[in-house]
Design a protein around this motif. Sequence first.
Motif, PDB file in Angstrom:
ATOM      1  N   PRO A 153      43.860  38.010  49.814  1.00 50.45           N
ATOM      2  CA  PRO A 153      43.129  37.441  48.671  1.00 50.45           C
ATOM      3  C   PRO A 153      41.611  37.420  48.871  1.00 50.45           C
ATOM      4  O   PRO A 153      40.858  37.614  47.909  1.00 50.45           O
ATOM      5  N   LEU A 154      41.175  37.201  50.104  1.00 51.53           N
ATOM      6  CA  LEU A 154      39.737  37.200  50.383  1.00 51.53           C
ATOM      7  C   LEU A 154      39.128  38.560  50.055  1.00 51.53           C
ATOM      8  O   LEU A 154      38.065  38.645  49.439  1.00 51.53           O
ATOM      9  N   TRP A 155      39.818  39.618  50.438  1.00 50.06           N
ATOM     10  CA  TRP A 155      39.319  40.965  50.147  1.00 50.06           C
ATOM     11  C   TRP A 155      39.299  41.214  48.639  1.00 50.06           C
ATOM     12  O   TRP A 155      38.339  41.763  48.108  1.00 50.06           O
ATOM     13  N   LEU A 156      40.343  40.797  47.930  1.00 51.79           N
ATOM     14  CA  LEU A 156      40.417  41.054  46.482  1.00 51.79           C
ATOM     15  C   LEU A 156      39.260  40.426  45.712  1.00 51.79           C
ATOM     16  O   LEU A 156      38.793  41.003  44.730  1.00 51.79           O
ATOM     17  N   VAL A 157      38.791  39.270  46.149  1.00 54.95           N
ATOM     18  CA  VAL A 157      37.689  38.647  45.403  1.00 54.95           C
ATOM     19  C   VAL A 157      36.361  39.349  45.658  1.00 54.95           C
ATOM     20  O   VAL A 157      35.402  39.115  44.940  1.00 54.95           O
ATOM     21  N   THR A 158      36.309  40.231  46.654  1.00 54.99           N
ATOM     22  CA  THR A 158      35.062  40.955  46.931  1.00 54.99           C
ATOM     23  C   THR A 158      34.973  42.280  46.177  1.00 54.99           C
ATOM     24  O   THR A 158      33.947  42.946  46.245  1.00 54.99           O
ATOM     25  N   ILE A 159      36.022  42.639  45.470  1.00 48.13           N
ATOM     26  CA  ILE A 159      36.020  43.912  44.733  1.00 48.13           C
ATOM     27  C   ILE A 159      35.079  43.800  43.536  1.00 48.13           C
ATOM     28  O   ILE A 159      35.128  42.825  42.788  1.00 48.13           O
ATOM     29  N   ASN A 160      34.254  44.813  43.355  1.00 45.10           N
ATOM     30  CA  ASN A 160      33.373  44.876  42.199  1.00 45.10           C
ATOM     31  C   ASN A 160      34.184  45.460  41.037  1.00 45.10           C
ATOM     32  O   ASN A 160      34.504  46.651  41.049  1.00 45.10           O
ATOM     33  N   PRO A 161      34.528  44.650  40.042  1.00 45.35           N
ATOM     34  CA  PRO A 161      35.360  45.156  38.938  1.00 45.35           C
ATOM     35  C   PRO A 161      34.762  46.371  38.231  1.00 45.35           C
ATOM     36  O   PRO A 161      35.506  47.209  37.725  1.00 45.35           O
ATOM     37  N   ALA A 162      33.451  46.485  38.209  1.00 46.93           N
ATOM     38  CA  ALA A 162      32.819  47.622  37.540  1.00 46.93           C
ATOM     39  C   ALA A 162      33.175  48.951  38.205  1.00 46.93           C
ATOM     40  O   ALA A 162      33.062  50.006  37.590  1.00 46.93           O
ATOM     41  N   LYS A 163      33.619  48.904  39.444  1.00 42.55           N
ATOM     42  CA  LYS A 163      33.988  50.134  40.161  1.00 42.55           C
ATOM     43  C   LYS A 163      35.465  50.498  39.998  1.00 42.55           C
ATOM     44  O   LYS A 163      35.893  51.528  40.484  1.00 42.55           O
ATOM     45  N   VAL A 164      36.220  49.662  39.321  1.00 38.70           N
ATOM     46  CA  VAL A 164      37.638  49.947  39.085  1.00 38.70           C
ATOM     47  C   VAL A 164      37.726  50.773  37.804  1.00 38.70           C
ATOM     48  O   VAL A 164      37.385  50.282  36.732  1.00 38.70           O
ATOM     49  N   PRO A 165      38.164  52.046  37.896  1.00 39.53           N
ATOM     50  CA  PRO A 165      38.100  52.919  36.726  1.00 39.53           C
ATOM     51  C   PRO A 165      39.091  52.590  35.609  1.00 39.53           C
ATOM     52  O   PRO A 165      38.768  52.792  34.442  1.00 39.53           O
ATOM     53  N   ASP A 166      40.238  52.086  35.918  1.00 37.37           N
ATOM     54  CA  ASP A 166      41.257  51.808  34.905  1.00 37.37           C
ATOM     55  C   ASP A 166      40.945  50.462  34.247  1.00 37.37           C
ATOM     56  O   ASP A 166      40.923  49.433  34.917  1.00 37.37           O
ATOM     57  N   PRO A 167      40.705  50.433  32.930  1.00 34.92           N
ATOM     58  CA  PRO A 167      40.352  49.172  32.258  1.00 34.92           C
ATOM     59  C   PRO A 167      41.397  48.075  32.418  1.00 34.92           C
ATOM     60  O   PRO A 167      41.047  46.908  32.561  1.00 34.92           O
ATOM     61  N   ALA A 168      42.672  48.424  32.414  1.00 37.28           N
ATOM     62  CA  ALA A 168      43.722  47.410  32.559  1.00 37.28           C
ATOM     63  C   ALA A 168      43.698  46.808  33.954  1.00 37.28           C
ATOM     64  O   ALA A 168      43.825  45.586  34.118  1.00 37.28           O
TER      65      ALA A 168
ATOM     66  N   ARG B 250      41.055  46.812  35.943  1.00 43.90           N
ATOM     67  CA  ARG B 250      39.782  46.089  36.035  1.00 43.90           C
ATOM     68  C   ARG B 250      39.921  44.684  35.451  1.00 43.90           C
ATOM     69  O   ARG B 250      39.467  43.699  36.024  1.00 43.90           O
ATOM     70  N   GLN B 251      40.574  44.588  34.294  1.00 43.04           N
ATOM     71  CA  GLN B 251      40.763  43.281  33.666  1.00 43.04           C
ATOM     72  C   GLN B 251      41.585  42.364  34.567  1.00 43.04           C
ATOM     73  O   GLN B 251      41.298  41.178  34.683  1.00 43.04           O
ATOM     74  N   ARG B 252      42.588  42.908  35.224  1.00 39.26           N
ATOM     75  CA  ARG B 252      43.418  42.102  36.123  1.00 39.26           C
ATOM     76  C   ARG B 252      42.635  41.661  37.352  1.00 39.26           C
ATOM     77  O   ARG B 252      42.818  40.549  37.842  1.00 39.26           O
ATOM     78  N   VAL B 253      41.742  42.513  37.854  1.00 38.04           N
ATOM     79  CA  VAL B 253      40.886  42.119  38.985  1.00 38.04           C
ATOM     80  C   VAL B 253      40.013  40.943  38.559  1.00 38.04           C
ATOM     81  O   VAL B 253      39.886  39.950  39.278  1.00 38.04           O
ATOM     82  N   GLU B 254      39.418  41.045  37.390  1.00 31.89           N
ATOM     83  CA  GLU B 254      38.566  39.962  36.892  1.00 31.89           C
ATOM     84  C   GLU B 254      39.362  38.677  36.696  1.00 31.89           C
ATOM     85  O   GLU B 254      38.898  37.588  37.039  1.00 31.89           O
ATOM     86  N   LEU B 255      40.561  38.797  36.141  1.00 30.32           N
ATOM     87  CA  LEU B 255      41.414  37.629  35.938  1.00 30.32           C
ATOM     88  C   LEU B 255      41.791  36.999  37.281  1.00 30.32           C
ATOM     89  O   LEU B 255      41.742  35.784  37.443  1.00 30.32           O
ATOM     90  N   TYR B 256      42.143  37.822  38.257  1.00 25.79           N
ATOM     91  CA  TYR B 256      42.450  37.325  39.598  1.00 25.79           C
ATOM     92  C   TYR B 256      41.244  36.590  40.183  1.00 25.79           C
ATOM     93  O   TYR B 256      41.374  35.509  40.764  1.00 25.79           O
ATOM     94  N   GLN B 257      40.063  37.170  40.040  1.00 27.27           N
ATOM     95  CA  GLN B 257      38.862  36.542  40.588  1.00 27.27           C
ATOM     96  C   GLN B 257      38.562  35.217  39.892  1.00 27.27           C
ATOM     97  O   GLN B 257      38.183  34.245  40.549  1.00 27.27           O
ATOM     98  N   ASP B 258      38.752  35.154  38.570  1.00 25.26           N
ATOM     99  CA  ASP B 258      38.557  33.889  37.852  1.00 25.26           C
ATOM    100  C   ASP B 258      39.549  32.830  38.324  1.00 25.26           C
ATOM    101  O   ASP B 258      39.191  31.673  38.548  1.00 25.26           O
TER     102      ASP B 258
END
Length: 148
Positions: A81-96, A98-106
């Motif tokens: 989980p620590l690593w996942l919160v460091t991912i820059n969502p803008a670098k995730v090419p798939d919009p779906a 990317r949205q899940r990364v942002e939701l996880y981080q929130d």
Amino acid sequence: MRPGVGCSGLNRPARHRKLKAGGERWVVMRPVVEGMGLAWQSQNAKLNAGSDRYGARNDIVTRDAAGREQAMTCMPLKRYPLWLVTINPAKVPDPAVRQRVELYQDASAEALYQFWATGSATVETVAAVIRESPQNGHPAVTCRCPPD
């Protein structure tokens, strides 16, 4: 759903190879990173540079897809989980995804806030806040992935 992507839209370690070494559960990171559409080279460098933070190791031997033994970059499941919160969502090419990364981080930010501010955080209390927060820009999504 793309192959290798869990129901949450993120590559869950439960969907990928996990192993036990030294009494700890480890996640083989390359399939996770590539499944999110991120560059393995840069994430591998980040994991190795932050090995004290992430606990990543390159000396855990496992079998590749062809059955050959080789050392893989692995991370303790408890540090995932620590690593996942460091991912820059803008670098995730798939919009779906990317949205899940942002939701996880929130959700992670809310869980940490609840834990430190109130002394307790549960899936239910975090999910309630995330669903009720229109400013987070995410639709109310409920996804219960099957347990390991």
